[in-house]
Design an enzyme around this catalytic site. Structure first.
Site, short mmCIF file in Angstrom:
data_model
loop_
_atom_site.label_atom_id
_atom_site.label_comp_id
_atom_site.label_asym_id
_atom_site.label_seq_id
_atom_site.Cartn_x
_atom_site.Cartn_y
_atom_site.Cartn_z
CD GLU A 91 8.54 -4.66 -14.21
OE1 GLU A 91 9.66 -4.76 -14.71
OE2 GLU A 91 8.02 -3.57 -13.92
CG LEU A 92 0.05 -7.83 -12.32
CD1 LEU A 92 0.60 -8.87 -11.35
CD2 LEU A 92 -1.17 -7.14 -11.74
#
Length: 908
Positions: free
Chosen positions: A868-869
């Protein structure tokens, strides 16, 4: 029909074909060469690339009537085999270029075509070639693909050996944190890994192929369904409607928030009373071929009474809007945030510097290369088996079982090898549809979406409308924040409340803001339903807060990076939910970026001209690893008779690397045993395996990884010999010991957020700092991203190839989000090209990754998540860079050239 004699991979084939059939169809369905993949089926993605008479072509767009007798075709099967790889295939593995792997055969064939014409290409030559041949990838950000071609070219020229490309075990015999290749890589690069449509070609002859009858309006009452003409069409077995569904005919959203005003049973499997969005399934045609099923589906007549369609949150919130789901208000959930003291004093009077902005982030489409696909059948054990691209097999089982009328213990969900999903498969899509058809017909069934259906009838990122305010002391210390936001979640409520909570958790994250008041709401509309998408709520949150941080910096007369540095989490800080961060790496990360940032600003200033303005932008991103609160996962390990060890889990792999994650984590845990990595096996996800939970929210490496570690530690304990060393399988059996051990992990320190949005929802977070360098053409408004730099703290890295690939891929999706991608116009945006998919030349080759590997107390071997980052806020950095370049502030995404141009013209 026509007869053709063609040579495929140097074998002559005499085939009788439909002249209108594509070469891809003939290769796959008549010759069984399923290594050639069909993605868009419109010539836009290159997954189907083959070499035809010495030229790379897209076989999905090549009709058989255009192919000459005696034509020579080379497919991926003719390039190399698992035991005899071509240099391009070997390099593809070495650079981690195969993530989900669906596009890999097409790229590899295309690259071989390039090297047959140019053995010494430059990186730009490679990029030009892939652009010309429309080879598209959604996973990798393209950079490792170019790396692979450059390395393969060296082998072809004799400057490097195949052995140079092989992984070498380090002296300490650890693969944790190394570039050990994915266990699935060889199958992916040779086209021998069967995805859903490949499995469909190979199913039993009595398999029925499905086509959907879908709504062509966005909101309507259903007055009648006439299937009579369709039933008379050739090859049709049956036409199924809601009357053929044995259960509740609803997919439950598994509502977890008690204040949600809906009951969670709002999504029909087959529409019965109403149509809620364009593309909703009304009936299913089952026939002897997909072609016949689709033709018959066009003959089903649906009598509709069209209703007002509310295509945005503001429209659905209007006073005169009718309830989309009668009895449930269109605004069906609200989430409050109250941290610290009252915020009003900070925004009233002259004591503080305040800024305010309104922001909109669009309905981003996932655009995987592989369109949705699945199949179902009754097993010999009497259970219903559903195979799909599910990234939450246990979750989906409980979401669809009541609707199908099947007891959970009589239902098995299996995740196929799949092309990337990027989160859309966190929601069930076709699982219930194939289940209905298999139960109603008693036959195996298969359903494949075309790309238009992929776009129009799968979930999208939910658009958010955000009003945000920040208040700071005159020295730049943040004192207060207020927000009000509306989430357009489409017509179906599943996970809408959870998504809305993400705004509370991530608007303003990364900074210590002592006083916050806010309110978010979930709104039912008639546009595409909202599903999970990488970053899940954070791209919307950070677009607002990171844009406003730049606006605040300008008002304060501060540098944007220094304002972030001043307020970044340090000891004593708390995040928006009142939780103390588990690590404080952001100041160090900004320190690492600072010299690169200063150099980038100087470069932009020196290179800017009246015609092309250049600029630099930064942004901070944060994301949690897990489902909220005490998330948990299970996994087993088993010692086998042949000395191998199987990691048994339901860790779904949609390209992020469940295979390498499971093997790396287990190998590190089992180091005392001296297990060779090649002796570690993994399992494809199934509900017959331990419940590992869904592969979303960057949770798997942390949650499933910890469960694997726990199981491995139990195996070590069980196999330990009193005098030292470890027992073999035979010795354990002789001693009456178990050879399979169950592992489990629960994030016991996690707590759900309360009514005021306060809590400790995640025990592990990821942190990133992004820098974008852009150029803006003043005559057209076109923005190009020249370089992306990312400083990332994802804890201790489990596998470098997988981590790099996730970062590059997420950055590329962030570029698309910033500049081109949308699904607003249901027709115009129903293709990859129409929806703004970035091709290789839309993504810079210059992408720099810098890791700060802070040990995570709650991560296996110190790891956090990863996926996700990289999509938390790269788009915000790009939007900030556009402003830095030319003074145009985009607040309504994406930053299409015409929007930037309008801003430039307004200045003039």
């Amino acid at each position: 029909m026509i007869q053709k004699v063609i040579s495929v991979n140097e074998v002559e084939h005499n085939v009788i074909v439909d002249p209108e059939a594509s070469l891809a169809t003939v290769l796959r369905e008549q010759l069984g060469l399923t290594g050639t993949k069909v993605g868009c089926d419109q010539g836009q993605c290159g997954a189907c690339s083959v070499i035809l008479d010495g030229k790379v072509v897209r076989s999905c767009a090549m009709k058989m009537k255009r192919i000459a007798d005696g034509a020579k075709v080379t497919t991926i099967e003719g390039i190399g085999t698992p035991d005899k790889l071509h240099p391009v295939q070997k390099a593809w593995i070495a650079t981690g270029a195969a993530q989900c792997g669906f596009c890999s055969p097409g790229f590899i064939v295309s690259a071989v075509g390039l090297l047959e014409t140019n053995q010494k290409p430059s990186r730009q030559d490679v990029r030009d070639w892939f652009q010309k041949h429309r080879n598209a990838c959604r996973c990798t950000g393209y950079k490792p693909l170019v790396d692979a071609v450059m390395d393969a070219a060296k082998v072809v020229r004799g400057e490097m050996s195949m052995d140079d490309l092989a992984f070498k075990m380090p002296d300490d015999q650890r693969i944790w944190g190394s570039k050990y290749p994915r266990p699935t890589a060889v199958a992916k690069v040779t086209g021998t890994l069967d995805y859903g449509a490949d499995l469909g070609v190979k199913m039993p002859k009595d398999t029925l192929h499905m086509a959907l009858v879908q709504a062509k309006v966005s909101h309507a009452n259903i007055k009648g369904i006439d299937t009579s003409e369709a039933l008379k069409m050739p090859g049709v077995h049956s036409v199924l409607t809601h009357k053929d569904v044995k259960g509740k005919n609803r997919i439950t959203g598994l509502i977890t928030f008690p204040t949600n005003k809906g009951d969670g049973w709002d999504r029909p499997i087959l529409c019965d009373e109403k149509v809620f969005q364009y593309g909703d399934a009304i009936a299913i045609v089952c026939a002897d071929s997909e072609c016949n099923a689709r033709k018959a589906a066009e003959k089903v007549k649906v009598d509709l009474e069209e209703l007002p369609a509310y295509m945005s949150a503001p429209a659905a919130m209007a006073e005169d809007a009718i309830e989309i789901h009668p009895g449930t208000p269109n605004v069906y959930f609200e989430q409050k945030l109250a941290k610290g003291g009252d915020t009003a004093p900070f925004f009233n009077g002259d004591g503080h510097v305040t800024v305010e902005g309104d922001f909109y982030l669009q309905r981003q489409p996932h655009m995987p290369m592989e369109p949705d696909v699945g199949f179902a059948y009754k097993g010999e054990d009497g259970k219903l088996y559903i195979h799909s691209k599910s990234i939450g097999v246990h979750l989906h089982l409980y979401m669809i079982a009541p609707g199908l009328g099947v007891e959970p213990e009589k239902l098995v969900l299996v995740a196929n090898p799949m092309g990337g999903t990027f989160g859309y498969k966190f929601s069930p899509t076709m699982e219930a549809l194939v289940g209905v058809a298999a139960l109603a017909t008693g036959r195996p069934v298969h359903l494949r979406y075309n790309y238009q259906q992929q776009q129009q009838y799968t979930g999208k990122r939910s658009p958010w409308f955000i009003n945000l305010k920040l208040a700071a002391d005159k020295d730049g210390t943040l004192k207060a924040m207020e927000h009000d936001y509306s989430v357009d979640h489409g017509p179906y409520s599943e996970f809408g409340d959870l998504l809305t909570l993400r705004g509370v958790q991530f608007i303003g994250a990364g900074y210590h803001i002592p006083n916050i008041r806010g309110l978010g709401r979930t709104v039912c509309t008639n546009h595409a339903w909202g599903s999970a998408f990488r970053g899940y709520g954070s791209p919307q949150s950070f677009f607002a807060s990171e844009s406003l941080m730049d606006i605040l910096a300008e008002k304060l007369g501060m540098d944007p990076l220094e304002l972030r540095y001043k307020n970044a989490y340090r000891e004593g800080s708390t995040n928006p939910t009142g939780q103390a961060p588990e690590v404080y790496s952001l100041p160090e990360m900004i320190d690492i970026l600072r010299p690169k940032y200063e150099a980038a600003k100087k470069k932009a200033k020196a290179e800017s001209t009246a015609a092309v303005k250049k600029g630099v932008g930064v942004a901070v991103g944060v994301y949690g690893c897990g489902l909220d609160g005490p998330d948990s996962a299970e996994a087993d390990v088993e010692l086998n008779a042949d000395g191998t060890i199987t990691v048994i889990s339901a860790w779904e792999d949609h390209g992020q690397g469940a295979d390498i994650g499971a093997v790396s984590t287990a190998h590190e845990a089992l180091r005392p045993m001296g297990v060779e990595p090649g002796k570690l096996k993994f399992t494809w996800a199934s509900t017959q395996n331990p419940n590992s939970g869904p592969a979303g929210g960057s949770r798997s490496q942390v949650m499933v990884g910890n469960a694997i570690k726990d199981a491995c530690e139990k195996l070590l304990q069980g196999a330990k010999k009193p005098g030292g060393g470890y027992m073999t399988y035979a010795e354990m059996k002789a001693a009456g010991k178990e050879t399979r051990y169950a592992g489990k992990f629960t994030a016991n320190e996690g707590t759900h957020c309360d009514a005021n949005g306060q809590g400790c929802p995640f025990v592990v977070y990821m942190y990133g700092v992004f820098m974008a360098q852009v150029s803006v053409e003043t005559a057209t408004g076109k923005t190009s991203v020249e370089k992306m730099t990312m400083v990332a703290d994802i804890g201790k890295i489990a596998n470098k190839l997988a981590a790099d690939g996730q970062m590059w891929g997420g950055l590329a999706q962030g570029i698309g989000l910033a500049l081109s991608e949308d699904f607003e116009d249901i027709q115009k945006h129903s293709t990859m090209a129409g929806a703004g998919l970035p091709y290789i030349k839309d993504i810079p080759d210059d992408m720099e990754l810098i890791y700060v590997e802070s040990q995570r107390k709650h991560g296996p071997h110190g790891a956090a998540g990863a996926g996700e980052l990289p999509l938390t806020s790269p788009h915000a950095a790009i939007i900030n860079a556009i402003y830095n370049a030319c003074g145009v502030r985009i607040t309504h995404m994406p930053a299409y050239p015409e929007k930037v141009l309008a801003g430039l013209q307004a200045q003039a």
